[in-house]
Design a protein around this motif. Structure first.
Motif, PDB file in Angstrom:
ATOM      1  N   ALA A 148       0.829  -1.205   0.000  1.00 41.20           N
ATOM      2  CA  ALA A 148       0.000   0.000   0.000  1.00 41.20           C
ATOM      3  C   ALA A 148       0.861   1.252   0.000  1.00 41.20           C
ATOM      4  O   ALA A 148       2.003   1.250   0.489  1.00 41.20           O
ATOM      5  CB  ALA A 148      -0.924   0.014   1.219  1.00 41.20           C
ATOM      6  N   VAL A 149       0.309   2.319  -0.550  1.00 37.15           N
ATOM      7  CA  VAL A 149       0.969   3.617  -0.461  1.00 37.15           C
ATOM      8  C   VAL A 149       1.172   3.965   1.013  1.00 37.15           C
ATOM      9  O   VAL A 149       0.277   3.768   1.842  1.00 37.15           O
ATOM     10  CB  VAL A 149       0.123   4.692  -1.165  1.00 37.15           C
ATOM     11  N   GLY A 150       2.353   4.453   1.324  1.00 35.50           N
ATOM     12  CA  GLY A 150       2.681   4.794   2.703  1.00 35.50           C
ATOM     13  C   GLY A 150       3.376   3.695   3.467  1.00 35.50           C
ATOM     14  O   GLY A 150       3.921   3.949   4.552  1.00 35.50           O
ATOM     15  N   ASP A 151       3.375   2.455   2.946  1.00 37.26           N
ATOM     16  CA  ASP A 151       4.104   1.381   3.620  1.00 37.26           C
ATOM     17  C   ASP A 151       5.580   1.762   3.757  1.00 37.26           C
ATOM     18  O   ASP A 151       6.197   2.250   2.797  1.00 37.26           O
ATOM     19  CB  ASP A 151       4.000   0.077   2.833  1.00 37.26           C
ATOM     20  N   ILE A 152       6.140   1.501   4.922  1.00 41.74           N
ATOM     21  CA  ILE A 152       7.533   1.820   5.198  1.00 41.74           C
ATOM     22  C   ILE A 152       8.321   0.521   5.320  1.00 41.74           C
ATOM     23  O   ILE A 152       7.913  -0.402   6.039  1.00 41.74           O
ATOM     24  CB  ILE A 152       7.666   2.662   6.476  1.00 41.74           C
TER      25      ILE A 152
END
Length: 226
Positions: free
Chosen positions: A99-103
């Motif tokens: 997902a977008v934002g996964d670190i």
């Protein structure tokens, strides 16, 4: 955790062309420093649309290569990582579960998923398949980009470790579906426009669609004039 193949490349003419590109990435056998603009020694030809802080690292799943071989038949470039201009290749991570934002911890660096990859004509030229960029866009097998939160050294064989999720409901697959399949869904577009961890350019695309009620014409980017 998934083990990585690390790739980099210099700018060179595309096959059968005098147009320059850094898409020809090759596996490296040594650690590379990853900074906010990308890997040391890695290059992009057209910095208007490639590279930069929101596209510092391109990750493409090796998981997709079997599907591409089934679709396209035997192509030498599909025998090993690098066909799609990726810097990082892994098995076990795809757009459906990232997902977008996964670190992620990537070797000694910390990176965050910033956006999906928007394919362009250079993929078509590189692979010699007339509609390759459209195929990538249409299948959603696009790969994605990272921004770099903490620079560090990354070595071949290092592992990716997901350490945080900011917006797990906004998978890359979901955002791809909103942009390329269910293209004028106002609820999805409003959600994308408000997604602060998504690259600003993609948020602007969503906002423009909401305001105009029209879908952008990607023809130039897909066919060779952007």
């Amino acid at each position: 955790m998934t083990q990585i193949t690390l790739l980099a490349g210099r700018v060179a003419p595309l096959p059968g062309s005098d147009r320059l590109s850094g898409i020809d990435k090759r596996p490296v056998d040594r650690p590379l420093m990853l900074g906010h603009q990308g890997f040391q020694g890695d290059e992009q030809a057209d910095l208007r649309v490639h590279g930069g802080v929101e596209k510092a690292v391109h990750h493409y799943p090796l998981d997709h290569y079997a599907a591409w071989r089934a679709d396209l038949g035997p192509l030498p470039l599909l025998d090993a990582p690098g066909a799609f201009g990726e810097n990082v290749s892994t098995l076990g991570l795809t757009e459906a579960d990232v997902a977008v934002g996964d670190i992620f911890r990537l070797g000694g660096a910390l990176v965050q998923v910033s956006q999906g990859r928007q394919p362009c004509w250079k993929l078509t030229q590189r692979l010699g398949v007339a509609d390759m960029a459209r195929r990538v866009q249409g299948t959603g097998r696009t790969g994605w980009y990272y921004r770099v939160l903490e620079p560090g050294m990354v070595a071949p064989g290092d592992r990716t470790l997901r350490i945080d999720r900011i917006a797990p409901e906004w998978t890359l697959r979901r955002i791809w579906h909103a942009f390329y399949i269910d293209r004028l869904n106002p609820e999805e577009l409003r959600g994308i426009a408000a997604l602060e961890v998504l690259a600003e350019g993609w948020r602007r695309h969503a906002l423009r669609r909401l305001e105009s009620g029209r879908v952008e014409d990607w023809t130039k980017r897909l066919e060779g004039s952007a």
